[in-house]
Design a protein around this motif. Structure first.
Motif, PDB file in Angstrom:
ATOM      1  N   THR A 140      49.432  51.159  45.745  1.00  0.00           N
ATOM      2  CA  THR A 140      48.253  50.459  45.468  1.00  0.00           C
ATOM      3  C   THR A 140      47.704  49.998  46.771  1.00  0.00           C
ATOM      4  O   THR A 140      46.764  49.307  46.791  1.00  0.00           O
ATOM      5  CB  THR A 140      48.867  48.872  44.730  1.00  0.00           C
ATOM      6  N   ARG A 150      43.704  50.118  47.596  1.00  0.00           N
ATOM      7  CA  ARG A 150      42.945  50.629  46.542  1.00  0.00           C
ATOM      8  C   ARG A 150      42.802  49.375  45.483  1.00  0.00           C
ATOM      9  O   ARG A 150      43.390  48.333  45.710  1.00  0.00           O
ATOM     10  CB  ARG A 150      44.050  51.564  45.585  1.00  0.00           C
ATOM     11  N   THR A 151      41.542  49.473  44.836  1.00  0.00           N
ATOM     12  CA  THR A 151      41.296  48.238  43.930  1.00  0.00           C
ATOM     13  C   THR A 151      42.093  48.400  42.642  1.00  0.00           C
ATOM     14  O   THR A 151      42.470  49.683  42.242  1.00  0.00           O
ATOM     15  CB  THR A 151      39.791  48.479  43.449  1.00  0.00           C
ATOM     16  N   GLU A 191      40.738  51.632  40.779  1.00  0.00           N
ATOM     17  CA  GLU A 191      41.218  52.911  41.236  1.00  0.00           C
ATOM     18  C   GLU A 191      42.729  52.966  40.657  1.00  0.00           C
ATOM     19  O   GLU A 191      43.168  54.160  40.510  1.00  0.00           O
ATOM     20  CB  GLU A 191      41.321  52.934  42.864  1.00  0.00           C
ATOM     21  N   GLU A 241      44.528  56.290  38.757  1.00  0.00           N
ATOM     22  CA  GLU A 241      45.724  57.088  39.119  1.00  0.00           C
ATOM     23  C   GLU A 241      46.723  56.866  38.166  1.00  0.00           C
ATOM     24  O   GLU A 241      47.719  57.797  37.857  1.00  0.00           O
ATOM     25  CB  GLU A 241      45.956  56.522  40.530  1.00  0.00           C
ATOM     26  N   GLY A 299      41.649  44.475  46.641  1.00  0.00           N
ATOM     27  CA  GLY A 299      41.565  45.210  45.509  1.00  0.00           C
ATOM     28  C   GLY A 299      41.856  44.501  44.226  1.00  0.00           C
ATOM     29  O   GLY A 299      41.682  44.725  43.057  1.00  0.00           O
ATOM     30  N   PRO A 353      34.243  50.388  46.089  1.00  0.00           N
ATOM     31  CA  PRO A 353      35.268  50.501  46.850  1.00  0.00           C
ATOM     32  C   PRO A 353      35.341  49.464  48.106  1.00  0.00           C
ATOM     33  O   PRO A 353      34.478  48.703  48.164  1.00  0.00           O
ATOM     34  CB  PRO A 353      34.883  51.765  47.654  1.00  0.00           C
ATOM     35  N   ARG A 398      44.350  52.460  54.812  1.00  0.00           N
ATOM     36  CA  ARG A 398      42.982  52.704  54.008  1.00  0.00           C
ATOM     37  C   ARG A 398      42.054  51.445  54.258  1.00  0.00           C
ATOM     38  O   ARG A 398      40.691  51.779  54.263  1.00  0.00           O
ATOM     39  CB  ARG A 398      43.345  52.827  52.278  1.00  0.00           C
TER      40      ARG A 398
END
Length: 232
Positions: free
Chosen positions: A37, A40-41, A44, A48, A112, A144, A177
């Protein structure tokens, strides 16, 4: 701008339980295989989860909105567990208070996490009082992180009737990220080695300012001044 998870708080156990309940409620399949995680949001993460757990959607099926709603409800049922199974990161409260005391400075989050859950995470530890969450960027917006950073800067300018330049914008996070998103979103990243990433990984992602943690507020403020020096 602050990231939340593993930067300001660690509530991973509660979050994982809420993910699992919401995922099974929406898809009918158990969440067996997790996904990273970090950076990431929630949107997203959901897709996944679908891929890792081999859950295939029917043509035209769009369960994301249902998942986001279920995630908020699942997390809300666990709010009383946040302080029992989670914690504020060392120095987080003092760091927020120190930055809040700076002149001409606005603090918010870019995360996120969907907004309702982000507010719950912060308020559980009394961190929300230092932040203007009305202008923050949240996973419920389905953009994003780099876009959320840009939108948040624009919202801050509109709300405060003041210009916030790219050079005066800082994003504090523990995720490589997120560091990359800050660079793309034209904010200076200040990284904290409080997650799974090493200092070298954070620097390789683009962070020139890296802190071991948030306990040294003087060092944090010095990093912020260096990061925004070009704006003065």
């Amino acid at each position: 701008m602050w990231n939340i998870d593993l930067t300001l708080v660690d509530v991973a156990q509660v979050t994982r339980a809420a993910y699992a309940e919401a995922f099974e409620r929406v898809t009918g399949a158990p969440l067996v295989y997790l996904a990273s995680t970090s950076g990431r949001t929630d949107s997203e993460v959901f897709f996944e989860f679908l891929a890792r757990n081999d859950v295939r959607l029917d043509p035209g099926e769009e369960p994301l909105a249902d998942f986001i709603e279920a995630l908020g409800e699942s997390f809300a049922r666990r709010r009383d567990q946040l302080t029992v199974r989670g914690r504020a990161m060392p120095g987080a409260r003092e760091a927020l208070a120190a930055v809040a005391a700076l002149d001409d400075t606005v603090q918010t989050v870019v995360t996120g996490t969907i907004m309702a859950n982000a507010v719950a995470k912060l308020s559980a530890f009394g961190l929300d009082r230092y932040l203007d969450l009305s202008i923050g960027g949240f996973g419920s917006e389905h953009y994003p992180k780099a876009s959320l950073i840009q939108f948040t800067r624009m919202r801050a300018a509109e709300a405060r009737n003041a210009a916030f330049s790219e050079a005066a914008t800082v994003y504090i996070t523990e995720s490589p990220r997120d560091v990359e998103a800050a660079v793309i979103g034209h904010a200076t990243p200040v990284a904290v080695v409080s997650g799974s990433a090493t200092e070298s990984q954070l620097r390789a992602a683009g962070a020139q300012h890296v802190l071991e943690d948030l306990t040294d507020t003087d060092r944090l403020l010095s990093a912020l001044r260096q990061a925004t020096a070009a704006a003065t």
